[in-house]
Design a protein around this motif. Structure first.
Motif, short mmCIF file in Angstrom:
data_model
loop_
_atom_site.label_atom_id
_atom_site.label_comp_id
_atom_site.label_asym_id
_atom_site.label_seq_id
_atom_site.Cartn_x
_atom_site.Cartn_y
_atom_site.Cartn_z
N VAL A 181 0.85 -1.20 0.00
CA VAL A 181 0.00 0.00 0.00
C VAL A 181 0.88 1.25 0.00
N TYR A 194 -5.76 2.43 -3.29
CA TYR A 194 -6.30 1.10 -3.58
C TYR A 194 -7.81 1.05 -3.34
N LEU A 197 -9.18 -2.37 0.17
CA LEU A 197 -8.33 -3.32 0.89
C LEU A 197 -9.14 -4.17 1.86
N SER A 218 -9.15 1.01 -7.89
CA SER A 218 -8.08 1.92 -7.50
C SER A 218 -8.22 3.22 -8.28
N ASP A 254 -7.09 4.51 2.47
CA ASP A 254 -6.44 3.20 2.57
C ASP A 254 -5.97 2.91 3.99
N PHE A 258 -6.84 -0.34 6.18
CA PHE A 258 -5.75 -1.14 6.72
C PHE A 258 -5.91 -1.36 8.22
#
Length: 352
Positions: A181, A194, A197, A218, A254, A258
């Motif tokens: 990432v 992205y 995720l 993306s 992102d 995450f």
């Protein structure tokens, strides 16, 4: 099997010489869009080779797509063999996503984006290696290298999976995905976000090397900009609150995903999980609730605590959870940058 660019040039030359020998309309339509996207994505300097497979070749390589590896909402992935080399073939299912602004995202735009970004990222050790594509289907197919990988979603959430991911393995997977990432955010002329995720888009090989795939949604930030306004697209449980409210996509989008992903790795539950009363709750709230009741053991996946030969370090767990919760703050300004997340994970792995 020939290079995609060579195939396009051959077709264009053939069209100029003899119009009656024009190739498949699908290949021309899909190939033109892909070539345009590849050139734009690489800032006009595209030189990454992509092999072009025919539909007949892939149908033969997969025995008509019967050996299923993973079924997703928008695509199916099948195992196959090409020239004695194991492969995975992702064949898209026709889909249309309509978002609040009535913008329509269709299969073709998604798969072209997927192929173009996968081609640029394929050299990265934590990205599924793209071997080529086939544009002769209504919805194009991608061909990946396959080395006995397992789908991370199955390894984490499928009780019938024979694979146990140790705590050490999960930390490695977290670090692998953080690195890829971060690469998306920093290695190109503009950052690539992205946006979706989650474990569905990650496979893990026999050495616990995590590899991400599916770049359909993306998006690149405009030159010199830190965010871009776009319709809200994401995975249930991974929606960034800030993004949902403002419609602004940024690197922090992102980071939020995450953070949720870290908690899924730790708990072995989905982003929407079940609390002690049997009610569905978001994993961030579930973890916070366990912390407030001083029940840290309830957070950790029971399969880890049952089979690990060593006792998990409480301090390491605490630091890991703190990082995950900081990543998943409601507002982007309160979340760390991805480079700091990657560094912290490296320290977590080194110190304990």
């Amino acid at each position: 099997m020939v290079s995609f660019l060579d195939h396009v040039r051959k077709i264009q030359s053939s069209r100029k010489r003899r119009k009656e020998e024009t190739p498949s309309k699908l290949f021309l339509q899909n190939g033109s869009l892909l070539l345009e996207k590849l050139i734009a994505a690489s800032n006009g300097k595209y030189d990454v080779p992509i092999q072009s497979f025919t539909a007949k070749e892939l149908m033969g390589a997969t025995n008509n797509f019967v050996d299923n590896f993973h079924t997703g909402r928008f695509s199916n992935i099948c195992r196959g063999s090409w020239q004695d080399r194991p492969i995975l073939v992702k064949k898209f299912i026709g889909y249309t996503v309509v978002v609040p602004s009535d913008t329509v995202y269709d299969t073709l735009s998604g798969v072209v984006n997927d192929i173009a970004t996968s081609a640029q990222m394929s050299h990265h050790k934590n990205v599924a290696k793209l071997l080529g594509c086939c544009l002769e289907f209504n919805h194009p197919a991608l061909v990946y290298e396959y080395s006995g990988d397992e789908h991370l979603l199955d390894a984490l959430l499928n009780s019938n999976s024979n694979r146990l991911l140790s705590w050490k393995s999960r930390l490695k997977i977290a670090a692998d995905i953080a690195n890829v990432v971060l690469y998306l955010h920093t290695a190109f002329h503009t950052p690539i976000i992205y946006r979706i995720l989650n474990p569905r888009n990650i496979i893990v090989d026999k050495y616990d090397v995590a590899k991400i795939f599916d770049f359909s949604f993306s998006i690149s930030l405009p030159p010199g900009k830190m965010q871009i306004h776009d319709d809200v697209i994401g995975i249930t449980g991974y929606f960034d609150y800030d993004y949902c409210i403002s419609g602004l996509v940024s690197q922090k989008t992102d980071v939020f995903c995450f953070g949720v992903f870290l908690l899924v790795l730790l708990t072995g539950q989905g982003a929407l999980c079940t609390d002690q009363e049997g009610d569905q709750i978001h994993i961030v709230e579930y973890v916070k609730d366990c912390i407030s009741r001083n029940e840290m053991n309830e957070i950790v996946d029971g399969r880890i605590s049952e089979r690990e030969e060593i006792v998990l370090n409480p301090q390491q767990l605490s630091v890991f959870i703190d990082l995950a919760l900081r990543c998943s703050q409601d507002w982007g300004k309160d979340r760390p940058n991805m480079i700091d997340v990657a560094k912290e994970l490296l320290e977590i792995r080194r110190q304990w």
